[in-house]
Design a protein around this motif. Structure first.
Motif, PDB file in Angstrom:
ATOM      1  N   LEU A  27      -0.116   2.012  10.672  1.00 43.58           N
ATOM      2  CA  LEU A  27      -0.998   2.983  11.295  1.00 43.58           C
ATOM      3  C   LEU A  27      -1.288   4.145  10.363  1.00 43.58           C
ATOM      4  O   LEU A  27      -0.387   4.704   9.736  1.00 43.58           O
ATOM      5  N   ILE A  28      -2.570   4.499  10.261  1.00 45.06           N
ATOM      6  CA  ILE A  28      -2.985   5.597   9.404  1.00 45.06           C
ATOM      7  C   ILE A  28      -2.877   6.884  10.203  1.00 45.06           C
ATOM      8  O   ILE A  28      -3.615   7.093  11.159  1.00 45.06           O
ATOM      9  N   ASN A  77      -9.875   0.265  13.697  1.00 45.77           N
ATOM     10  CA  ASN A  77      -8.474   0.022  13.381  1.00 45.77           C
ATOM     11  C   ASN A  77      -8.203   0.340  11.911  1.00 45.77           C
ATOM     12  O   ASN A  77      -9.091   0.754  11.156  1.00 45.77           O
ATOM     13  N   ASP A  78      -6.970   0.136  11.491  1.00 47.19           N
ATOM     14  CA  ASP A  78      -6.586   0.503  10.131  1.00 47.19           C
ATOM     15  C   ASP A  78      -7.304  -0.341   9.078  1.00 47.19           C
ATOM     16  O   ASP A  78      -7.557   0.122   7.968  1.00 47.19           O
ATOM     17  N   GLN A  79      -7.616  -1.588   9.428  1.00 47.29           N
ATOM     18  CA  GLN A  79      -8.290  -2.461   8.465  1.00 47.29           C
ATOM     19  C   GLN A  79      -9.662  -1.917   8.086  1.00 47.29           C
ATOM     20  O   GLN A  79     -10.014  -1.853   6.899  1.00 47.29           O
ATOM     21  N   ILE A  80     -10.452  -1.499   9.054  1.00 46.92           N
ATOM     22  CA  ILE A  80     -11.810  -1.030   8.741  1.00 46.92           C
ATOM     23  C   ILE A  80     -11.764   0.332   8.049  1.00 46.92           C
ATOM     24  O   ILE A  80     -12.584   0.629   7.179  1.00 46.92           O
ATOM     25  N   VAL A  81     -10.781   1.163   8.408  1.00 51.63           N
ATOM     26  CA  VAL A  81     -10.625   2.452   7.730  1.00 51.63           C
ATOM     27  C   VAL A  81     -10.236   2.230   6.265  1.00 51.63           C
ATOM     28  O   VAL A  81     -10.785   2.872   5.360  1.00 51.63           O
ATOM     29  N   ALA A  82      -9.312   1.305   6.022  1.00 58.14           N
ATOM     30  CA  ALA A  82      -8.903   1.000   4.653  1.00 58.14           C
ATOM     31  C   ALA A  82     -10.066   0.402   3.862  1.00 58.14           C
ATOM     32  O   ALA A  82     -10.240   0.692   2.669  1.00 58.14           O
ATOM     33  N   GLU A  83     -10.876  -0.434   4.516  1.00 58.99           N
ATOM     34  CA  GLU A  83     -12.015  -1.031   3.823  1.00 58.99           C
ATOM     35  C   GLU A  83     -13.045   0.024   3.456  1.00 58.99           C
ATOM     36  O   GLU A  83     -13.618   0.000   2.365  1.00 58.99           O
ATOM     37  N   LYS A 104     -10.282   3.538  21.554  1.00 56.29           N
ATOM     38  CA  LYS A 104      -9.763   2.256  22.016  1.00 56.29           C
ATOM     39  C   LYS A 104      -9.757   1.257  20.865  1.00 56.29           C
ATOM     40  O   LYS A 104     -10.749   1.097  20.157  1.00 56.29           O
ATOM     41  N   VAL A 105      -8.631   0.586  20.689  1.00 55.23           N
ATOM     42  CA  VAL A 105      -8.480  -0.418  19.633  1.00 55.23           C
ATOM     43  C   VAL A 105      -7.846  -1.662  20.229  1.00 55.23           C
ATOM     44  O   VAL A 105      -6.814  -1.575  20.911  1.00 55.23           O
ATOM     45  N   ALA A 106      -8.449  -2.810  19.982  1.00 52.23           N
ATOM     46  CA  ALA A 106      -7.919  -4.077  20.491  1.00 52.23           C
ATOM     47  C   ALA A 106      -7.009  -4.721  19.461  1.00 52.23           C
ATOM     48  O   ALA A 106      -7.259  -4.653  18.256  1.00 52.23           O
TER      49      ALA A 106
END
Length: 263
Positions: A27-28, A77-83, A104-106
């Motif tokens: 988690l960021i 989510n963290d993946q799209i923020v990191a990307e 909201k995050v699934a």
């Protein structure tokens, strides 16, 4: 029409991976965001839900190029923020990820499907327009948009409806043509699809070719990636379609495209 496409997307992911969610990065938090030259922000939006939260990258970067990075159906989510961070650093853009689900995050496909079904697309486009204006307030003279899966479809819808956007690069997603007529797009578009994507009506090779046929702007580019299925740029995706080599090629092309048209 859109409901049918979203139902098909949910069914495809469920068949591929059951109900397990994507494997997320740690988690960021605020501290790690600051260390990564990123920060949580909130900006004005004409969405009836009010101001939109998001994550900004590269605020202090000496550039006039801004890029909005749109989420898959999972949420911010963290993946799209990191990307977005990687894209911003490699392409030398200020990037922002608007939180279209507002917190909201699934982590499973069923929940992601509900969130996407319930998304007000016109409200989301208002959020994206707000994100573009926010980047302009941070010194960006031109702003582009890119996105993946649901975010790819929203990128094309943005190109149709949002005047603040100067270029769009959708990845494997096409919006409802009855609401968003891509033939009216007047900005450069570079589209990316996998040649093994089996989401018919949303991102299959036939859909990509149909998109090409509807596009009128001569600057339109379509790239098909050999051996790639849906979500081939997501290393954490539960469909298991990540292709590192083709992902690097695709993101590199997108970054070059945005640097050209946001100059």
């Amino acid at each position: 029409m859109r409901t049918c496409l979203l139902t098909q997307l949910k069914q495809c992911v469920l068949l591929s991976c059951g109900t397990r969610g994507s494997v997320l990065l740690p988690l960021i938090n605020n501290r790690s965001l600051k260390t990564a030259n990123m920060s949580k922000v909130e900006f004005d939006s004409a969405n009836s839900k009010g101001p939109c939260p998001g994550v900004l990258q590269g605020e202090g970067l000496d550039t006039t190029k801004g890029l909005i990075v749109l989420q898959e159906w999972w949420g911010m989510n963290d993946q799209i923020v990191a990307e977005a961070k990687m894209i911003g650093e490699n392409g030398k853009f200020k990037t922002i990820v608007p939180d279209l689900y507002r917190g909201k995050v699934a982590t499973d496909s069923e929940t992601a499907g509900h969130l996407m079904d319930n998304l007000d697309w016109d409200g989301a486009l208002a959020d994206i327009a707000g994100a573009a204006k926010f980047l302009m307030s941070k010194g960006c003279k031109k702003v582009g948009v890119t996105g993946f899966c649901m975010g790819g479809a929203l990128s094309l819808a943005t190109a149709v409806k949002v005047s603040e956007i100067s270029a769009a690069a959708p990845f494997y997603g096409i919006p409802d043509s009855t609401k968003y007529d891509v033939s009216t797009i007047t900005i450069p578009v570079q589209a990316h699809f996998g040649d093994k994507d089996d989401l018919e009506g949303f991102s299959s090779p036939a859909d990509a070719e149909a998109l090409k046929g509807r596009m009128k702007d001569e600057r339109f580019e379509l790239f098909m990636y050999p051996g790639c299925g849906h979500a081939f740029t997501n290393p954490t995706g539960p469909m298991g379609n990540y292709n590192e080599e083709q992902c690097k090629i695709a993101l590199g092309r997108m970054q070059e495209f945005m640097n050209k048209y946001l100059a």
